[in-house]
Write a protein that holds these residues in place. Structure first.
Motif, PDB file in Angstrom:
ATOM      1  N   GLN A 101     -10.684 -28.054  -7.402  1.00 51.21           N
ATOM      2  CA  GLN A 101     -11.159 -27.655  -5.960  1.00 51.21           C
ATOM      3  C   GLN A 101     -12.387 -27.463  -6.048  1.00 51.21           C
ATOM      4  N   ARG A 102     -13.145 -28.064  -4.821  1.00 50.00           N
ATOM      5  CA  ARG A 102     -14.464 -28.125  -4.739  1.00 50.00           C
ATOM      6  C   ARG A 102     -14.849 -26.759  -4.198  1.00 50.00           C
ATOM      7  N   LEU A 103     -15.842 -26.003  -4.231  1.00 50.68           N
ATOM      8  CA  LEU A 103     -16.303 -24.862  -3.287  1.00 50.68           C
ATOM      9  C   LEU A 103     -16.502 -25.433  -2.085  1.00 50.68           C
ATOM     10  N   GLU A 106     -23.043 -29.555  -6.066  1.00 55.67           N
ATOM     11  CA  GLU A 106     -21.578 -29.621  -6.146  1.00 55.67           C
ATOM     12  C   GLU A 106     -21.172 -28.477  -7.303  1.00 55.67           C
ATOM     13  N   VAL A 107     -20.292 -27.697  -6.641  1.00 58.16           N
ATOM     14  CA  VAL A 107     -19.831 -26.737  -7.569  1.00 58.16           C
ATOM     15  C   VAL A 107     -18.085 -26.751  -7.370  1.00 58.16           C
ATOM     16  N   ALA A 112     -12.808 -18.443  -5.412  1.00 51.06           N
ATOM     17  CA  ALA A 112     -13.900 -18.983  -4.315  1.00 51.06           C
ATOM     18  C   ALA A 112     -14.606 -18.102  -3.540  1.00 51.06           C
ATOM     19  N   GLN A 113     -14.053 -16.864  -3.206  1.00 51.61           N
ATOM     20  CA  GLN A 113     -14.940 -16.105  -2.490  1.00 51.61           C
ATOM     21  C   GLN A 113     -15.885 -15.307  -3.232  1.00 51.61           C
ATOM     22  N   ARG A 114     -15.490 -15.108  -4.653  1.00 50.90           N
ATOM     23  CA  ARG A 114     -16.309 -14.500  -5.438  1.00 50.90           C
ATOM     24  C   ARG A 114     -17.735 -15.473  -5.992  1.00 50.90           C
TER      25      ARG A 114
END
Length: 268
Positions: free
Chosen positions: A142-144, A215-216, A199-201
């Protein structure tokens, strides 16, 4: 195999091999002294220090723009050295010391050469037993911010894949360097892959640190860390355009060692 893991400690093989070679050199010097060939041991540590200082100084000189302060030049955690310069300094040092001290003309070259042979042999053996690193896996992450990326789709251009986590101090220290390079580089793609976090962290951390990497990707199950058998974080993979790993760096990168890896990929 790129580093030795002992509990929470991750030790690169390079320093361990140097210690092994130095220990053997000291043992040979002691044996030579018992045979009346001179006391070479006191010269060995200064020679090792000389080799390391010269190797570091030449590397820093080659990448001077990436070392803005004296403190950054002295910070050897990035393991930025020019081995050829270090070996040359050691050979010249042995020759000079033996010339100045006739009693050491047999024992010093013999002990230093034995230690050097052990270092070279251990390095060659480590390379020989190193299992081939697998290419990019058939894996989608998944991409952030949304969307999914198939890692194989990243082939076709030199790639730097950095595995990191927000709880990892060296990851946090090197992250601004990677983000700046990712925004600046056009011939190589730099992708940050977070290992094991939500993802939230990750989003909260990047917002708090005022970092905006292009890109993350998210690897919540740390599958890449396991796939490449990395002993710890951070791990940076320098991957050629065909998807094959050309180099794997365990531990903290500096701007200079990142630039070196990118240049080896043909990105500069």
């Amino acid at each position: 195999m790129d580093a030795l893991r002992i509990g929470p400690l991750v030790l690169p093989w390079g320093p361990l091999i140097l210690v092994l070679g130095y220990t053997v050199a000291v043992f040979v010097a002691g044996a030579a002294q018992r045979k009346g060939q001179g006391h070479a041991e006191p010269a060995l540590l200064p020679l090792l220090v000389l080799a390391l200082v010269v190797a570091r100084a030449v590397f820093v000189a080659q990448h001077l723009a990436n070392y803005p302060t004296m403190l950054s030049m002295l910070d050897i955690r990035d393991r930025g050295f020019t081995p050829v310069a270090g070996w040359a300094a050691a050979v010249l040092g042995v020759a000079f010391w033996a010339w100045r001290r006739p009693t050491l003309r047999r024992s010093l070259p013999m002990s230093a050469a034995t230690g050097a042979a052990v270092i070279l042999a251990a390095g060659a053996l480590l390379q020989a037993v190193q299992p081939p690193r697998p290419p990019l896996p058939q894996l989608s992450l998944q991409r952030l911010g949304g969307g999914e990326v198939a890692l194989r789709s990243l082939e076709g251009k030199p790639l730097v894949l950095n595995l990191w986590a927000t709880w990892c101090p060296p990851c946090r220290r090197e992250l601004p360097t990677l983000v700046q390079a990712a925004q600046r580089e056009h011939n190589v793609r730099i992708v940050l892959v977070n290992e094991g976090e939500s993802a939230q962290r990750v989003a909260d951390f990047l917002h708090r640190e005022k970092l905006a990497p292009p890109e993350v990707l998210l690897d919540p199950d740390s599958r890449l860390l396991s796939y490449y058998q990395s002993p710890g974080l951070p791990t940076t993979l320098f991957i050629a355009a065909d998807g094959k790993v050309q180099r794997m760096h365990i531990g903290e990168l500096s701007a200079a060692t990142l630039q070196q890896g990118v240049a080896e990929l043909g990105g500069n």
